[in-house]
Design a protein around this motif. Sequence first.
Motif, PDB file in Angstrom:
ATOM      1  N   PRO A  65      65.026  36.066  40.388  1.00 20.03           N
ATOM      2  CA  PRO A  65      65.210  34.798  39.679  1.00 20.03           C
ATOM      3  C   PRO A  65      64.686  34.827  38.240  1.00 20.03           C
ATOM      4  O   PRO A  65      64.932  33.899  37.489  1.00 20.03           O
ATOM      5  CB  PRO A  65      64.410  33.810  40.524  1.00 20.03           C
ATOM      6  N   PHE A  66      63.988  35.868  37.855  1.00 20.87           N
ATOM      7  CA  PHE A  66      63.374  35.922  36.530  1.00 20.87           C
ATOM      8  C   PHE A  66      64.346  36.412  35.455  1.00 20.87           C
ATOM      9  O   PHE A  66      64.382  35.873  34.360  1.00 20.87           O
ATOM     10  CB  PHE A  66      62.123  36.813  36.559  1.00 20.87           C
ATOM     11  N   ILE A  67      65.075  37.454  35.760  1.00 21.62           N
ATOM     12  CA  ILE A  67      66.123  37.968  34.868  1.00 21.62           C
ATOM     13  C   ILE A  67      67.399  38.018  35.713  1.00 21.62           C
ATOM     14  O   ILE A  67      67.770  39.061  36.244  1.00 21.62           O
ATOM     15  CB  ILE A  67      65.774  39.365  34.320  1.00 21.62           C
ATOM     16  N   PRO A  68      68.059  36.866  35.873  1.00 25.61           N
ATOM     17  CA  PRO A  68      69.188  36.785  36.808  1.00 25.61           C
ATOM     18  C   PRO A  68      70.377  37.646  36.377  1.00 25.61           C
ATOM     19  O   PRO A  68      70.643  37.826  35.196  1.00 25.61           O
ATOM     20  CB  PRO A  68      69.581  35.305  36.795  1.00 25.61           C
ATOM     21  N   VAL A  69      71.060  38.161  37.374  1.00 22.20           N
ATOM     22  CA  VAL A  69      72.313  38.879  37.165  1.00 22.20           C
ATOM     23  C   VAL A  69      73.428  37.841  37.268  1.00 22.20           C
ATOM     24  O   VAL A  69      73.562  37.166  38.290  1.00 22.20           O
ATOM     25  CB  VAL A  69      72.502  39.980  38.229  1.00 22.20           C
ATOM     26  N   TYR A  70      74.196  37.692  36.208  1.00 26.18           N
ATOM     27  CA  TYR A  70      75.309  36.737  36.201  1.00 26.18           C
ATOM     28  C   TYR A  70      76.617  37.489  36.281  1.00 26.18           C
ATOM     29  O   TYR A  70      76.919  38.314  35.430  1.00 26.18           O
ATOM     30  CB  TYR A  70      75.289  35.889  34.921  1.00 26.18           C
ATOM     31  N   LEU A  71      77.390  37.210  37.319  1.00 25.07           N
ATOM     32  CA  LEU A  71      78.711  37.824  37.459  1.00 25.07           C
ATOM     33  C   LEU A  71      79.817  36.853  37.060  1.00 25.07           C
ATOM     34  O   LEU A  71      80.938  37.270  36.850  1.00 25.07           O
ATOM     35  CB  LEU A  71      78.926  38.303  38.894  1.00 25.07           C
ATOM     36  N   HIS A  72      79.498  35.578  36.977  1.00 26.98           N
ATOM     37  CA  HIS A  72      80.454  34.532  36.590  1.00 26.98           C
ATOM     38  C   HIS A  72      81.707  34.540  37.456  1.00 26.98           C
ATOM     39  O   HIS A  72      82.778  34.166  37.007  1.00 26.98           O
ATOM     40  CB  HIS A  72      80.830  34.656  35.104  1.00 26.98           C
ATOM     41  N   ASP A  73      81.571  35.005  38.679  1.00 23.14           N
ATOM     42  CA  ASP A  73      82.709  35.060  39.596  1.00 23.14           C
ATOM     43  C   ASP A  73      82.199  34.732  40.995  1.00 23.14           C
ATOM     44  O   ASP A  73      81.482  35.528  41.603  1.00 23.14           O
ATOM     45  CB  ASP A  73      83.336  36.457  39.558  1.00 23.14           C
ATOM     46  N   LYS A  74      82.553  33.553  41.483  1.00 15.43           N
ATOM     47  CA  LYS A  74      82.080  33.098  42.784  1.00 15.43           C
ATOM     48  C   LYS A  74      82.527  34.031  43.907  1.00 15.43           C
ATOM     49  O   LYS A  74      81.786  34.283  44.851  1.00 15.43           O
ATOM     50  CB  LYS A  74      82.585  31.662  43.029  1.00 15.43           C
ATOM     51  N   GLU A  75      83.737  34.581  43.803  1.00 16.16           N
ATOM     52  CA  GLU A  75      84.241  35.463  44.851  1.00 16.16           C
ATOM     53  C   GLU A  75      83.402  36.738  44.950  1.00 16.16           C
ATOM     54  O   GLU A  75      83.121  37.221  46.045  1.00 16.16           O
ATOM     55  CB  GLU A  75      85.713  35.821  44.613  1.00 16.16           C
ATOM     56  N   ALA A  76      83.001  37.290  43.800  1.00 16.22           N
ATOM     57  CA  ALA A  76      82.169  38.495  43.810  1.00 16.22           C
ATOM     58  C   ALA A  76      80.820  38.207  44.452  1.00 16.22           C
ATOM     59  O   ALA A  76      80.319  38.998  45.269  1.00 16.22           O
ATOM     60  CB  ALA A  76      81.983  39.026  42.394  1.00 16.22           C
ATOM     61  N   TRP A  77      80.221  37.067  44.106  1.00 18.93           N
ATOM     62  CA  TRP A  77      78.940  36.714  44.705  1.00 18.93           C
ATOM     63  C   TRP A  77      79.083  36.426  46.191  1.00 18.93           C
ATOM     64  O   TRP A  77      78.165  36.706  46.966  1.00 18.93           O
ATOM     65  CB  TRP A  77      78.299  35.531  43.993  1.00 18.93           C
ATOM     66  N   SER A  78      80.220  35.877  46.611  1.00 21.08           N
ATOM     67  CA  SER A  78      80.442  35.629  48.040  1.00 21.08           C
ATOM     68  C   SER A  78      80.451  36.940  48.819  1.00 21.08           C
ATOM     69  O   SER A  78      79.874  37.039  49.903  1.00 21.08           O
ATOM     70  CB  SER A  78      81.756  34.881  48.259  1.00 21.08           C
ATOM     71  N   VAL A  79      81.093  37.950  48.247  1.00 21.17           N
ATOM     72  CA  VAL A  79      81.136  39.267  48.890  1.00 21.17           C
ATOM     73  C   VAL A  79      79.729  39.867  48.922  1.00 21.17           C
ATOM     74  O   VAL A  79      79.301  40.407  49.947  1.00 21.17           O
ATOM     75  CB  VAL A  79      82.126  40.205  48.159  1.00 21.17           C
ATOM     76  N   ILE A  80      79.014  39.765  47.820  1.00 22.47           N
ATOM     77  CA  ILE A  80      77.641  40.297  47.758  1.00 22.47           C
ATOM     78  C   ILE A  80      76.745  39.568  48.755  1.00 22.47           C
ATOM     79  O   ILE A  80      75.946  40.202  49.463  1.00 22.47           O
ATOM     80  CB  ILE A  80      77.084  40.200  46.328  1.00 22.47           C
ATOM     81  N   ASP A  81      76.874  38.243  48.838  1.00 21.56           N
ATOM     82  CA  ASP A  81      76.084  37.474  49.797  1.00 21.56           C
ATOM     83  C   ASP A  81      76.387  37.911  51.223  1.00 21.56           C
ATOM     84  O   ASP A  81      75.471  38.084  52.036  1.00 21.56           O
ATOM     85  CB  ASP A  81      76.358  35.975  49.654  1.00 21.56           C
TER      86      ASP A  81
END
Length: 112
Positions: A65-81
């Motif tokens: 949470p300190f230096i967040p990684v931003y992918l700006h793509d909800k689908e990519a984060w859904s796969v990562i989650d």
Amino acid sequence: MIWIFLIPAAFLFLGIADLPIGYYTFLRIVVFISSCLVAMGSYAQGDKINFGVILFAVIALLFNPFIPVYLHDKEAWSVIDAITGVIYVGVGIYAAIQDKKKENEHKRVDIQ
């Protein structure tokens, strides 16, 4: 100690849904803390860097949470989650099995 795997996994699977941004900040904090604890525990168990340490250190870096990684793509984060949730469940099951084996070894009595 299985909760350290199952609670973050549940939050990660819930994170696949479209939720407010505050939830994802909370998710980062939960996953970061739990992955740091698991990585430190894995290191302490063998007193060396192993696959578990590296895996959970990478997860901690990705979700920090300190230096967040931003992918700006909800689908990519859904796969990562989803993948991270599966990792947590898999490692949690493995850890529970290993704990049971250790527990059963201590209960065994050899009669000679």
